[in-house]
Design a protein around this motif. Structure first.
Motif, PDB file in Angstrom:
ATOM      1  N   TYR A  36      41.045  73.817  35.633  1.00  0.00           N
ATOM      2  CA  TYR A  36      41.838  75.037  36.084  1.00  0.00           C
ATOM      3  C   TYR A  36      42.034  74.586  37.561  1.00  0.00           C
ATOM      4  CZ  TYR A  36      40.299  77.036  31.925  1.00  0.00           C
ATOM      5  OH  TYR A  36      40.041  77.195  30.443  1.00  0.00           O
ATOM      6  N   LEU A  66      43.027  76.221  41.007  1.00  0.00           N
ATOM      7  CA  LEU A  66      43.205  77.759  41.444  1.00  0.00           C
ATOM      8  C   LEU A  66      44.072  77.563  42.602  1.00  0.00           C
ATOM      9  CD1 LEU A  66      39.599  78.864  40.982  1.00  0.00           C
ATOM     10  CD2 LEU A  66      41.287  78.719  39.192  1.00  0.00           C
ATOM     11  N   VAL A  92      44.901  84.441  41.940  1.00  0.00           N
ATOM     12  CA  VAL A  92      43.830  84.367  41.117  1.00  0.00           C
ATOM     13  C   VAL A  92      42.501  84.814  41.610  1.00  0.00           C
ATOM     14  CG1 VAL A  92      43.201  81.974  41.358  1.00  0.00           C
ATOM     15  CG2 VAL A  92      42.691  82.933  39.250  1.00  0.00           C
ATOM     16  N   GLU A  97      39.979  86.516  36.318  1.00  0.00           N
ATOM     17  CA  GLU A  97      40.349  85.507  35.568  1.00  0.00           C
ATOM     18  C   GLU A  97      39.620  84.347  34.915  1.00  0.00           C
ATOM     19  OE1 GLU A  97      42.091  86.837  38.388  1.00  0.00           O
ATOM     20  OE2 GLU A  97      44.156  86.572  38.222  1.00  0.00           O
ATOM     21  N   CYS A 113      47.030  80.434  30.719  1.00  0.00           N
ATOM     22  CA  CYS A 113      47.487  79.598  32.034  1.00  0.00           C
ATOM     23  C   CYS A 113      48.868  78.675  31.415  1.00  0.00           C
ATOM     24  CB  CYS A 113      46.603  78.470  32.186  1.00  0.00           C
ATOM     25  SG  CYS A 113      45.037  79.342  32.786  1.00  0.00           S
ATOM     26  N   THR A 121      46.643  78.401  37.171  1.00  0.00           N
ATOM     27  CA  THR A 121      46.183  79.783  36.785  1.00  0.00           C
ATOM     28  C   THR A 121      47.038  80.903  37.087  1.00  0.00           C
ATOM     29  OG1 THR A 121      44.801  79.788  38.720  1.00  0.00           O
ATOM     30  CG2 THR A 121      43.517  79.070  36.390  1.00  0.00           C
ATOM     31  N   LEU A 147      48.171  83.340  34.539  1.00  0.00           N
ATOM     32  CA  LEU A 147      46.969  83.767  33.762  1.00  0.00           C
ATOM     33  C   LEU A 147      46.978  85.119  34.060  1.00  0.00           C
ATOM     34  CD1 LEU A 147      44.667  83.254  32.073  1.00  0.00           C
ATOM     35  CD2 LEU A 147      43.356  82.663  33.970  1.00  0.00           C
TER      36      LEU A 147
END
Ligand SMILES: [Zn+2]
Length: 711
Positions: free
Chosen positions: A121, A123, A128, A132, A217, A231, A234
């Motif tokens: 992931y 970030l 974010v 999450e 995502c 993300t 998300l």
């Protein structure tokens, strides 16, 4: 009607019970017609009639996911709708299966586990937070999103729930770090008018349900055993609208997609642009079962995808019928669940040595790289691996696409089979493989190669997939490709993938909130359309205006019924896209990109008062939009009719006739008239009707044979 909280919770928990008709059931998985149209010829899309789809037993339904235009994400206070490329941190996760609350492994989870994926992931600090990434429980649900969802539910005449019950929907492809999506039912069982004159349709479209849920995502890449996600998207709020499977041709399906998009847009509170609305479609034909094509970004792409899917299902049913005729059973394809397949089953042989000395480059090189090659015997499958299932796709490529997903081979190709004959291995090598496997001419042989354990997984998968040919249509989700074909994505998740979210208490929907939403309810497109027809627009114009981005502008200007309304609708339809393209090279999407009512209103007022002629409106609108720095009144003055117009026309006609005599001496009278019109008429546009100018010119040029000028 609003449902009691107990009622809708119970209906969700018991969604598998077929006698339960109080609430949500998954769409019927099996097509109600059990007689596949095996003899129906494969036809291209353009040759198909609605009757043909009926003969196939075609049916489809839609799930439309629409991003809402809120400030925040659904369960945390991170900003919504911000797309970033900056990366502040990376998180690495591994997916492993855990027992579901019902004590069983979910089929989807198992398959994802077989892939042994590393999930990364990316970030970015601003988009974010710990929610999450599953380090903090959810915050309160975003009220703005709830209101928009209620508004859409009200427009679709759905029964609103009285409490939101947040559920968890399993999501095991890694696109949600928690492994589940939080989702809440907002309304169920309603319908909306479904009028499509070009398809001769005027009926209702049943909406099964509307839910509010979190987005997943964005996938960045998926190579080998590593899949990477961003993300930023998300947790953004989405609505999911689900129709009943009552769209009975691909074009009906497309019209349904368009209608649901129009409903969402009518709220003016949804996001636009790439990826903001994504459609999943459920398709089946007689004898088949529901297959889901996921994430289609535009309803224009739907018809070809579902047409191809209908025939893919038909072809799989033909293959099943042939296998049954040949007496192939699932037992004849089974391998003990434990152990290395080539050690525990006679259907599989490890053949690396033979392949190492073969003439087939991709396989030989793989073995030289250290990969393992194995051969799988499929009893009774001879000739069926090259049976076409989609344009340019054979059964062999249909099924082992799945083993591709599961074994994640980095090098392509990673398999070959005996139906291809000497295209890969020589006939001598195929014979050796047949001897090793004890295969006869009725059998097919598949060779796969992959690193170590992946080869074992791939071999098992070939047999599982072959076994599914006896089921007919495997329950799966597929992804659409631009050429209209689809590819295997994953096994269709079981109905038990929903369970209550223990982090969130039931959230009552306050009556006050519902009343407020109702008071400010956007006008649904079909109501708008009726209203515009009432103003004197014809059916086509009313329909177009009802869903046009400038409908609000039209209403704000508020033209009088009849001629002013018709003229304004026609002018906006032609001139707004033209001016937008000129400014930005694109069509207007949002109301704020449109001219405002104060600028254009005076032109319509002048038209209503008879101060400009109807045919001048579009010219006046052009001038108002081009000469942005000039006051509207000054622009308009050029087109207003006045007491001196008559004299000015006479003077202009006299002048132009004199010039015609000089400049066009000897030319045909019609040529002189056309030229003279071009010289005079534009100056009087809006003030004097062109026909009147023409009549006067004709008369002055001696052309009208005594006809009176048209008033
Ligand atoms: Zn957050």
């Amino acid at each position: 009607m609003r449902l009691s909280p107990g009622g809708d919770e119970a209906s969700m928990a018991q969604s598998e019970d077929p006698s339960d008709n109080r609430g949500v059931r998954p769409p019927p998985d099996v097509n109600p017609r059990r007689d596949p149209a095996l003899d129906f010829p494969d036809k291209p899309f353009r040759e198909m009639t609605p009757g043909d789809y009926e003969a196939l037993g075609y049916m489809s339904g839609l799930e439309v996911h629409q991003q809402l235009d809120t400030r925040s994400k659904l369960f945390c206070r991170c900003p919504s709708g911000r797309r970033v490329t900056k990366v502040d941190a990376e998180v690495l996760r591994h997916m492993r299966p855990t027992l579901s609350e019902l004590g069983e492994y979910d089929g989807t989870a198992l398959m994802e586990f077989k892939t042994k994926k590393e999930i990364v992931y990316l970030l970015e600090r601003g988009t974010v937070c710990t929610y999450e990434m599953d380090d903090t429980p959810p915050f309160g649900i975003d009220e703005e999103a709830v209101r928009i969802a209620i508004e859409m539910a009200e427009m679709c005449n759905l029964n609103l729930v009285s409490e939101l019950h947040v559920m968890r929907k399993q999501y095991l492809d890694g696109s949600i770090p928690t492994g589940f999506q939080r989702t809440a039912m907002v309304g169920l069982t309603g319908s909306i008018p479904f009028r499509v004159p070009e398809l001769g349709m005027d009926r209702e479209l049943s909406i099964r349900q509307l839910s509010l849920e979190e987005d997943s995502c964005r996938e960045v890449s998926d190579v080998g055993h590593r899949i990477t996600f961003r993300t930023d998207r998300l947790g953004m709020p989405l609505t999911e609208m689900v129709t009943e499977p009552e769209l009975l041709t691909p074009l009906e399906l497309q019209a349904g997609g368009r209608l649901l998009a129009q409903v969402a847009r009518a709220t003016r509170k949804v996001r636009r642009g790439p990826g903001a609305a994504r459609q999943d479609v459920n398709v089946s034909v007689a004898g088949g079962r529901r297959v889901e094509i996921k994430g289609v970004h535009h309803h224009r792409r739907l018809p070809l995808l579902v047409h191809t899917e209908a025939f893919r299902q038909l072809n799989l049913l033909r293959i099943r019928a042939e296998l049954e005729r040949r007496g192939v059973t699932r037992e004849s394809l089974s391998v003990p669940a434990q152990g290395v397949p080539w050690e525990v089953s006679s259907l599989v042989q490890e053949v690396s040595t033979l392949i190492r000395h073969s003439n087939y480059q991709p396989a030989r090189q793989a073995v030289h790289r250290g990969e393992t090659a194995c051969a799988v015997r499929l009893p009774g499958f001879a000739g069926l691996l090259i049976h076409p299932t989609q344009p340019g796709v054979t059964f062999a490529r249909e099924r082992p696409t799945g083993s591709g997903v599961i074994a994640c081979p980095v090098h392509h190709p990673f398999m070959s089979h005996s139906d291809l004959g000497a295209e890969s291995l020589s006939s001598q090598h195929w014979s050796q493989l047949a001897r090793a496997l004890g295969a006869d001419s009725g059998d097919a042989i598949v060779v796969v190669w992959a690193p170590g354990e992946d080869a074992a997984t791939a071999a098992r998968e070939v047999l599982i997939r072959a076994g599914e040919a006896l089921v007919g249509i495997p329950p799966e989700t597929r992804q659409g490709f631009p050429d209209g074909t689809t590819g295997f994505e994953r096994i269709l998740p079981g109905a038990d993938r929903m369970y209550p979210d223990t982090d969130t208490p039931p959230l009552p929907i306050a009556d006050r909130m519902v009343m407020e939403v109702r008071a400010g309810l956007a006008e649904p497109p079909w109501v708008r359309e009726d209203r515009y027809r009432g103003m004197g627009l014809d059916a086509r114009a009313a329909r177009g205006l009802a869903v046009a981005p400038w409908a609000g502008l039209f209403d704000e200007i508020g033209p009088g019924k009849g001629e002013p309304a018709r003229r304004l609708a026609g002018t906006l339809e032609k001139r707004i896209p033209f001016h937008s393209r000129r400014r930005r090279g694109a069509k207007p999407r949002q109301p704020e990109e449109l001219p405002n009512a104060e600028r254009l209103g005076p032109a319509v007022r002048a038209l209503e008062a008879g101060e400009i002629l109807p045919e001048a409106l579009s010219r006046v609108v052009d001038a108002l939009l081009e000469e942005v720095d000039r006051p509207a009144e000054e622009v308009l003055a050029r087109y207003r009719r006045g007491p001196g117009d008559e004299d000015r026309v006479l003077a202009a006609v006299e002048e132009v006739v004199r010039r015609a005599a000089l400049e066009l001496d000897g030319r045909a009278p019609e040529v002189r008239l056309r030229w003279a019109m071009g010289e005079v008429a534009p100056a009087f546009l809006g003030r004097v009707a062109p026909l009147e100018v023409e009549a006067r010119l004709a008369s002055a040029l001696g052309l009208n044979d005594g006809k009176e000028p048209t008033p």
